[in-house]
Write an enzyme that holds these catalytic residues in place. Structure first.
Site, PDB file in Angstrom:
ATOM      1  N   ASP A 150       0.879  -1.172   0.000  1.00 22.17           N
ATOM      2  CA  ASP A 150       0.000   0.000   0.000  1.00 22.17           C
ATOM      3  C   ASP A 150       0.918   1.223   0.000  1.00 22.17           C
ATOM      4  O   ASP A 150       1.318   1.705   1.061  1.00 22.17           O
ATOM      5  CB  ASP A 150      -0.885  -0.008   1.260  1.00 22.17           C
ATOM      6  N   GLU A 159      -2.248  -1.682  -4.823  1.00 19.38           N
ATOM      7  CA  GLU A 159      -3.524  -1.009  -5.104  1.00 19.38           C
ATOM      8  C   GLU A 159      -3.412  -0.182  -6.377  1.00 19.38           C
ATOM      9  O   GLU A 159      -2.401   0.482  -6.606  1.00 19.38           O
ATOM     10  CB  GLU A 159      -3.920  -0.102  -3.923  1.00 19.38           C
ATOM     11  N   ASP A 177      -1.827   1.166   7.556  1.00 21.40           N
ATOM     12  CA  ASP A 177      -1.236   0.919   6.235  1.00 21.40           C
ATOM     13  C   ASP A 177      -0.846  -0.551   6.093  1.00 21.40           C
ATOM     14  O   ASP A 177      -0.888  -1.111   4.999  1.00 21.40           O
ATOM     15  CB  ASP A 177       0.013   1.791   6.038  1.00 21.40           C
TER      16      ASP A 177
END
Lengths: 182, 182
Positions: free
Chosen positions: A7, A67, A140
């Site tokens: 991420d 992502e 995160d």
């Protein structure tokens, strides 16, 4: 299969590594690479890159999931995020790993079963799926694990535990495999 | 002083290296790193990074200058550009070089003397300042040389040949020097 989720962020980059046998998933390691905002930006990028290269060499995943962000808050935020995402993808590429990208809605759909789930719901499901007492912190790290879990569910095929979610998520996933020309 | 200018892009990254004695500039090398759009994006980033690392090792500049883009056409374009810019800054950082960033208006102001100059005017001035018959092609190479020339004019101080421009441009330039904490 060992999956390494990332991420990315220019201040903090979450990572989460899981093992999956196609139905159950197990946490290997998770955390976040935090870089000081007091050092030059190019040095921050080097910090993120070096740490990810080291983590990938230590935990030897078979693939990387990240992502796929199309729209950050604005163009400037997108640009900053792009820098961190670029060095993260470079680290994966340098380790000879394929990078699979998933849209935020795909991740939520695969993990929670609802594409517009709240962040907290995703974190709770991450804990549940990995049989942890509480969601890993910082958030995160949880987010990176959600990305890895999404890949586990998507890549596991029809045998996955969440077939309805899988069928929806797989429609738009994009896998970048070296030499595949995709 | 040897300056390496970079005009990053996810399809084509321009580069231009110049030598300057504080008043005159001389072209060392320029060109563009073109990566096939038919290979996975993470491989493209690795291609840009590897080529820049190799160029920096070959030409051994003392500093790197890069365009500071705040607003690309939209958030998606910004994100893609950010990836390429991130690996370019990483290549500079890995070579132990400071990275100076200049806004497009600063570059035009320093090279043409007018912050809203047309792209073609900038390219003509690049050719003129480097005593070339025609602007180098592809245009990404010219753009990268313009960035390097902007740094030459800005970093040269009051002795620069274009003092008025320098004074305006220096106001908002941001230099990232390792360990300076800026």
């Amino acid at each position: 299969m060992r999956i390494f989720g990332i991420d990315p962020g220019s201040r903090r980059t979450g990572y989460g590594c899981i093992d999956t046998d196609g139905s159950r998933c197990r946490l290997v390691v998770c955390g976040a690479v935090t870089v000081s905002t007091r050092i030059p930006f190019s040095e921050r990028l080097a910090g993120i890159y070096d740490e990810l290269v080291s983590l990938l060499a230590t935990h030897r995943p078979e693939c990387v999931a990240i992502e796929d962000v199309f729209f950050a808050r604005n163009a400037k935020s997108s640009l900053r995020l792009g820098h961190a995402r670029g060095v993260a993808m470079l680290a994966a590429s340098k380790a000879g790993l394929t990078v699979s990208e998933y849209a935020p809605t795909e991740i939520k759909l695969a993990v929670v079963g609802y594409g517009r789930a709240e962040k907290q719901q995703v974190q709770q499901m991450v804990a549940l799926l990995l049989r942890l007492d509480t969601p890993p912190t910082p958030h995160d790290a949880s987010d990176a694990l959600a990305i890895a879990l999404c890949h586990a569910h998507t890549a596991a095929g029809p045998a996955a535990t969440r077939p309805a979610v899988h069928q929806t998520a797989v429609r738009s996933w994009r896998q970048y495999r070296p030499g595949s020309g995709s």
